[in-house]
Design an enzyme around this catalytic site. Structure first.
Site, PDB file in Angstrom:
ATOM      1  N   CYS A  37     -18.459 -11.728  20.960  1.00  0.00           N
ATOM      2  CA  CYS A  37     -17.362 -11.257  20.090  1.00  0.00           C
ATOM      3  C   CYS A  37     -17.776 -11.521  18.645  1.00  0.00           C
ATOM      4  O   CYS A  37     -18.958 -11.672  18.358  1.00  0.00           O
ATOM      5  CB  CYS A  37     -16.042 -11.937  20.449  1.00  0.00           C
TER       6      CYS A  37
ATOM      7  N   CYS B 297      -6.482 -12.675 -16.138  1.00  0.00           N
ATOM      8  CA  CYS B 297      -6.599 -11.904 -14.885  1.00  0.00           C
ATOM      9  C   CYS B 297      -7.378 -10.606 -15.138  1.00  0.00           C
ATOM     10  O   CYS B 297      -7.155  -9.918 -16.131  1.00  0.00           O
ATOM     11  CB  CYS B 297      -5.212 -11.580 -14.338  1.00  0.00           C
TER      12      CYS B 297
ATOM     13  N   ARG C 144       3.304  -9.718  19.089  1.00  0.00           N
ATOM     14  CA  ARG C 144       3.817  -9.971  17.730  1.00  0.00           C
ATOM     15  C   ARG C 144       4.249  -8.716  16.986  1.00  0.00           C
ATOM     16  O   ARG C 144       4.980  -8.802  16.012  1.00  0.00           O
ATOM     17  CB  ARG C 144       2.754 -10.703  16.901  1.00  0.00           C
TER      18      ARG C 144
ATOM     19  N   LYS D 124      -0.290   3.831  15.425  1.00  0.00           N
ATOM     20  CA  LYS D 124       0.742   2.839  15.092  1.00  0.00           C
ATOM     21  C   LYS D 124       1.863   3.448  14.263  1.00  0.00           C
ATOM     22  O   LYS D 124       3.026   3.076  14.419  1.00  0.00           O
ATOM     23  CB  LYS D 124       0.127   1.649  14.352  1.00  0.00           C
TER      24      LYS D 124
ATOM     25  N   CYS E 296       0.040 -11.149 -10.566  1.00  0.00           N
ATOM     26  CA  CYS E 296      -0.362 -10.354  -9.410  1.00  0.00           C
ATOM     27  C   CYS E 296      -1.147 -11.228  -8.430  1.00  0.00           C
ATOM     28  O   CYS E 296      -1.345 -12.423  -8.657  1.00  0.00           O
ATOM     29  CB  CYS E 296      -1.177  -9.143  -9.859  1.00  0.00           C
TER      30      CYS E 296
ATOM     31  N   ASP F 236      -3.999  -6.415   7.048  1.00  0.00           N
ATOM     32  CA  ASP F 236      -4.566  -7.504   7.845  1.00  0.00           C
ATOM     33  C   ASP F 236      -6.001  -7.851   7.449  1.00  0.00           C
ATOM     34  O   ASP F 236      -6.744  -8.399   8.246  1.00  0.00           O
ATOM     35  CB  ASP F 236      -4.491  -7.175   9.344  1.00  0.00           C
TER      36      ASP F 236
ATOM     37  N   ASN G 134      -1.596  -6.215  20.800  1.00  0.00           N
ATOM     38  CA  ASN G 134      -0.702  -6.202  19.634  1.00  0.00           C
ATOM     39  C   ASN G 134       0.712  -6.653  19.989  1.00  0.00           C
ATOM     40  O   ASN G 134       1.485  -7.055  19.129  1.00  0.00           O
ATOM     41  CB  ASN G 134      -0.559  -4.778  19.059  1.00  0.00           C
ATOM     42  N   LEU G 135       1.061  -6.512  21.270  1.00  0.00           N
ATOM     43  CA  LEU G 135       2.486  -6.530  21.624  1.00  0.00           C
ATOM     44  C   LEU G 135       3.140  -7.903  21.545  1.00  0.00           C
ATOM     45  O   LEU G 135       4.360  -7.994  21.534  1.00  0.00           O
ATOM     46  CB  LEU G 135       2.700  -5.934  23.023  1.00  0.00           C
TER      47      LEU G 135
ATOM     48  N   CYS H 102      -6.796 -13.143  12.396  1.00  0.00           N
ATOM     49  CA  CYS H 102      -5.918 -13.452  13.528  1.00  0.00           C
ATOM     50  C   CYS H 102      -6.608 -13.210  14.864  1.00  0.00           C
ATOM     51  O   CYS H 102      -6.305 -13.871  15.857  1.00  0.00           O
ATOM     52  CB  CYS H 102      -4.639 -12.637  13.456  1.00  0.00           C
TER      53      CYS H 102
HETATM   54 ZN   LIG Z   1      -3.047 -10.610 -12.257  1.00  0.00          ZN
END
Ligand SMILES: [Zn+2]
Lengths: 389, 91
Positions: free
Chosen positions: A344, A249, A78, A91, A175, A135, A75-76, A192
């Site tokens: 992975c 929406c 960023r 965290k 939104c 994330d 993590n470090l 990421c």
């Molecule tokens: Zn909306």
């Protein structure tokens, strides 16, 4: 509001905040307003780190942090609120510790849990504004829907590789779903962990979130229209795309069809089948297909290393696989005489780990496409076997 | 000339530049057809088989956001700029 300190600024406050109080757009009243404001930062990761640091420094009276994760070495590069001494800490605890060092005059609320449909509305209800630094897609749609239902403004950002996206969603002005009604199919947009992130890009976007959040709290916005901002770090360019509320929406349209929180894992297609993922282009000389991996696994001496993080591992892994962090590869506890299969999520991280193990004399192989292709390949083989019988 | 801005991962997958410049054409569909000629297969990631933009994409043409799942057959100005955006989730 509830923070009485805000009603009367002390000499210490005047000293600390003088360089922003002299801005005519802020003044004493603006500072008071910040000190009585409550901001919730979702995700104490890369964006959350940068955003929260500036919000704390500016004197936002109550800063909430919600995250259920723990600090890891990876993590470090960023996540600038965390440091080596806090590896293994939650965290929120690590971030709160640092924010308190930056500004001990504000209140930091730690919510050491992942945001979910069960806790989101109760959490959001206590804050004036949400900074979204989550994330993953399920959390992004959850943050959006909860904020729309409670009419809270959201300062949203996302990052990947050298790219950033940012938007301010204000009640009634559109939104996240107005821009992106549905998430991309699982696996078509990498995260990421697989695709990488240029750490300082998170600093740019997180700092920009702090700017936009402070503008909303201080009513400093020049135009009330909504815009989607795109940052291209390699081209050193920002693009601004104006947008409006979509009357169709599903959550903020004229006749909304979603009026309560839903199951966001399922909505994002992550609850069930992940096999439609496009494999990452890990064109590596030492990669094997799922079929080849299955043959290798007939050897009982094969070491199977799963280098995803623990949470990913626990969701499902190969039989006999053991979870192994990248750091552990520096001091391996497995034999150099036996072959090693590295796995992975999509085959990118495992290709790096395989190269590294090879440089240290191991006969290592990477599963091409990772666990995402594994599921599909295994069921294809099972069907072949069944039809052969 | 018309510029089409592509999602970076899609561009990389097809060896395309992130922003592709193409001859002016009457409609957005025509432009996408010439994009597909240059990078065969790329448009199947952008349009549904019925000619609408895929729902997870946010498309802006000359600064105006198209409604989700719009038909790509809209008319274009000679110097139009088309942005095809998809969400990212990193934080
Ligand atoms: Zn909306």
């Amino acid at each position: 509001m509830e923070n009485d300190r805000a009603s009367q600024l002390t000499g210490r406050d005047l000293a600390r905040y003088q360089r922003q109080i002299v801005l005519p757009q802020l003044g004493i009243n603006g500072q008071r307003r910040l000190m009585s404001s409550r901001v919730l930062v979702v995700g104490a990761g890369a964006l959350g780190s940068a955003a929260a640091a500036y919000l704390a420094a500016a004197g936002v009276g109550t800063l909430g942090l919600v995250d259920g994760d723990t600090v890891e070495l990876s993590n470090l590069h960023r996540q600038i609120l965390h440091d080596e001494a806090h590896i293994g800490w939650s965290k929120t605890q690590s971030a709160a510790h640092r924010l308190n060092v930056i500004n001990s005059d504000i209140r930091i609320q730690e919510h050491d849990e992942f945001l979910s449909s069960a806790n989101a509305l109760d959490l959001f209800a206590n804050y004036d504004l949400i900074v979204n630094g989550s994330d993953n897609f399920p959390a992004r749609y959850l943050v959006n829907d909860a904020a729309v239902f409670l009419k809270k403004p959201v300062v949203d950002a996302a990052i990947l590789r050298f790219e950033g996206q940012l938007a301010v969603f204000r009640p009634g002005l559109g939104c996240y779903r107005c821009l992106f009604p549905t998430p991309p199919s699982p696996g078509t947009v990498p995260d990421c962990a697989e695709a990488g992130i240029f750490g300082a890009v998170a600093g740019v976007l997180g700092s920009m979130q702090a700017v936009e959040a402070l503008k909303v709290l201080l009513n400093l916005e020049e135009s009330p229209s909504s815009a989607f901002l795109i940052y291209e770090a390699l081209a050193s360019r920002w693009h601004r795309m104006p947008f409006h509320r979509d009357p169709d929406c599903l959550v903020c349209g004229d006749t909304p069809r979603i009026t309560a929180l839903i199951d966001y894992q399922q909505f994002c297609g992550l609850g069930s089948d992940r096999t439609q993922a496009t494999p990452a282009a890990a064109s590596d000389a030492f990669s094997v297909t799922a079929e080849e991996a299955m043959r290798m696994m007939e050897d009982p001496h094969l070491t199977i290393l799963d280098i995803r993080d623990e949470a990913e591992f626990l969701k499902g892994h190969l039989p006999r696989a053991r979870q192994c962090s990248m750091e552990e590869l520096d001091a391996p506890t497995f034999s150099r005489d036996m072959p090693v299969l590295v796995v992975c999520a999509a085959g990118v991280r495992s290709a790096y780990a395989t190269q590294y193990l090879r440089s240290r004399g191991y006969e290592a192989w990477s599963l091409a496409g990772g666990m995402r292709t594994w599921g599909g390949a295994v069921s294809a083989v099972a069907i072949q076997e069944r039809t052969r019988r | 000339m018309i510029t089409v801005h592509l999602p970076p991962d899609l561009a990389r997958e097809f060896g395309a530049a992130p922003a592709v410049t193409l001859e002016a054409a009457a409609t957005c569909t025509d432009v996408l057809i010439s994009l597909d000629r240059r990078h065969p297969g790329i448009v199947s990631w952008i349009l549904e088989p019925d000619g609408r933009f895929r729902e997870h994409l946010s498309v802006f043409v000359s600064g105006r956001r198209l409604a989700p799942r719009s038909q790509a057959s809209l008319a274009l100005a000679r110097d139009a700029e088309i942005w095809i955006l998809r969400a990212i989730s990193g934080g």
